[in-house]
Design an enzyme around this catalytic site. Structure first.
Site, PDB file in Angstrom:
ATOM      1  N   ASP A 169     -40.901  55.345   8.086  1.00  0.00           N
ATOM      2  CA  ASP A 169     -40.910  53.940   7.207  1.00  0.00           C
ATOM      3  C   ASP A 169     -39.337  53.431   7.865  1.00  0.00           C
ATOM      4  O   ASP A 169     -38.921  52.176   7.810  1.00  0.00           O
ATOM      5  CB  ASP A 169     -40.427  54.062   5.877  1.00  0.00           C
ATOM      6  CG  ASP A 169     -41.892  54.071   5.267  1.00  0.00           C
ATOM      7  OD1 ASP A 169     -42.924  54.135   6.097  1.00  0.00           O
ATOM      8  OD2 ASP A 169     -41.974  54.358   4.123  1.00  0.00           O
ATOM      9  N   LYS A 198     -51.613  65.319   0.435  1.00  0.00           N
ATOM     10  CA  LYS A 198     -51.241  65.851  -0.669  1.00  0.00           C
ATOM     11  C   LYS A 198     -50.021  65.366  -1.382  1.00  0.00           C
ATOM     12  O   LYS A 198     -48.894  65.813  -0.802  1.00  0.00           O
ATOM     13  CB  LYS A 198     -51.064  67.421  -0.636  1.00  0.00           C
ATOM     14  CG  LYS A 198     -51.161  68.250  -1.784  1.00  0.00           C
ATOM     15  CD  LYS A 198     -50.429  68.047  -2.960  1.00  0.00           C
ATOM     16  CE  LYS A 198     -50.382  68.939  -4.060  1.00  0.00           C
ATOM     17  NZ  LYS A 198     -49.110  68.896  -5.011  1.00  0.00           N
ATOM     18  N   SER A 258     -47.866  67.799   1.741  1.00  0.00           N
ATOM     19  CA  SER A 258     -46.777  67.697   0.382  1.00  0.00           C
ATOM     20  C   SER A 258     -45.613  67.225   1.064  1.00  0.00           C
ATOM     21  O   SER A 258     -45.281  66.107   1.680  1.00  0.00           O
ATOM     22  CB  SER A 258     -46.802  68.958  -0.278  1.00  0.00           C
ATOM     23  OG  SER A 258     -46.117  68.983  -1.564  1.00  0.00           O
TER      24      SER A 258
END
Length: 284
Positions: free
Chosen positions: A189, A203, A178
C-alpha cells in the site's frame, strides 16, 4: 530449516499418511502429532505421498528438539554489491528485537539492500508485526481492524525505523498468513517494495478462545483485518506484484524418485534487486 524433517528431506506439500505403520486418516492434527512425536534421537517412519508422485514412500525421521529462530539472515553478493537476505519465520515477542540487531549490522557493514523472506510465515503476535513493519515504513498505519460492533481500531507505524530507505524486495507465498499478510499489505500500500511470489493464504482476523464450564471451548472471530488502504485479507489473501512459481523437479533413478526444488522466486528477487541497485549506482 535445520530441523529433523528438513534433514529427512520432507517438504511443504508432502502428505503424511502413516506414522510407524499407524494410519493417520480421520485423525485431527493434534491426534496425529501424538503418533509422530517421541523421545529425542529415536526414529519415526512416515509414509508420505508427494503431489507429483503417484507412489508412496517411507521416510525415516530422527526425532530431535526443534528450536527455530524467528529471524535468520545471511549476506549475499550480487554483482558489485552485497545485500542481506533476512528470513522471518514467525512473529514472536522477540522478533522485533532480533530484526533490529540484524538491521544495525546491515547498516554498520554498509549492505546495499534487503531481501525480506516471509514465505511460510504463519504470523504470530500482532504487536511484533507492527514492530517489524515500522523498521521499513516511515509513517501511517500498518493495518486496522473492524470488530463485530463496527468499531475501527488502527495500528500506526512506530517512528524510528532503521531500514526506511534501503532498497527492499519482499518474498511471500501461499503459506504466508496472518501477520505476514499484514506486513505484505502495508509494504504494498505504501509502495515500499516489490512483492514477489504467490498469493498469500488469506487469514486476516482476530480470534478469541472462550473456555466453557465443561472443559470445552468456543473459538470466535471477533474482528477482521484490513490493509492501510482498506483491502480485506480474510478469505482472499493478497496478490504479489510479480507472481513466480517455484519449480519442483522429479528425478527418477530406477524405482526411486527424488525431488529437487528450484527456488525461482528467490532468483527473481535477486535479479530485481540487482537491477534496482544498478540503476541507483548509475544515477549516483
Amino acid at each position: 530449516d535445520d530441523s529433523p524433517s528438513d534433514h529427512a528431506g520432507l517438504e511443504i506439500g508432502d502428505v503424511i499418511l502413516e506414522a510407524n505403520g499407524i494410519s493417520l486418516s480421520g485423525l485431527t492434527a493434534a491426534q496425529s502429532v501424538l503418533h509422530i512425536r517421541g523421545p529425542e534421537n529415536t526414529p519415526v517412519e512416515l509414509l508420505v505421498k508427494r503431489p507429483e508422485n503417484p507412489h508412496q514412500q517411507v521416510v525415516t525421521v530422527i526425532r530431535a528438539f526443534v528450536e527455530q529462530p524467528s529471524v535468520d539472515w545471511s549476506e549475499v553478493v550480487i554483482g558489485q554489491d552485497t545485500i542481506v537476505y533476512i528470513k522471518i519465520s514467525e512473529f514472536l515477542d522477540n522478533t522485533g528485537e532480533k530484526l533490529e540487531s540484524v538491521l544495525h549490522e546491515t547498516l554498520a557493514e554498509g549492505y546495499k539492500g534487503i531481501i525480506l523472506d516471509l514465505r511460510g510465515n504463519p504470523g504470530g503476535l500482532l504487536n511484533s508485526t507492527v514492530e517489524v513493519a515500522s523498521h521499513f515504513l516511515e509513517q501511517g498505519l500498518v493495518m486496522y481492524h473492524i470488530d463485530t460492533h463496527g468499531n475501527k481500531i488502527e495500528f500506526p507505524i512506530v517512528s524510528g525505523g532503521l531500514a526506511l530507505q534501503l532498497p527492499l524486495v519482499v518474498l511471500a507465498n501461499e503459506f504466508s498468513a496472518s501477520g505476514s499478510e499484514v506486513l505484505v499489505g502495508a509494504i504494498q500500500d505504501y509502495d515500499r517494495a516489490t512483492v514477489i511470489g504467490r498469493q498469500t493464504f488469506g487469514k486476516g482476523s482476530v480470534n478469541e478462545l472462550r473456555k466453557l464450564s465443561d472443559g470445552s471451548g468456543l473459538y470466535l472471530t471477533a474482528a477482521l483485518w484490513y490493509t492501510p488502504s482498506g483491502r480485506p485479507i480474510e478469505g482472499v489473501g493478497l496478490k504479489p506484484d510479480v507472481e513466480v512459481f517455484n519449480e519442483r523437479l522429479i528425478i527418477r533413478t530406477g524405482a526411486n524418485f527424488k525431488f529437487q526444488i528450484v527456488d525461482r522466486q528467490l532468483q527473481v528477487a535477486l535479479d530485481h534487486l540487482r537491477n534496482e541497485l544498478s540503476v541507483s549506482n548509475s544515477s549516483s
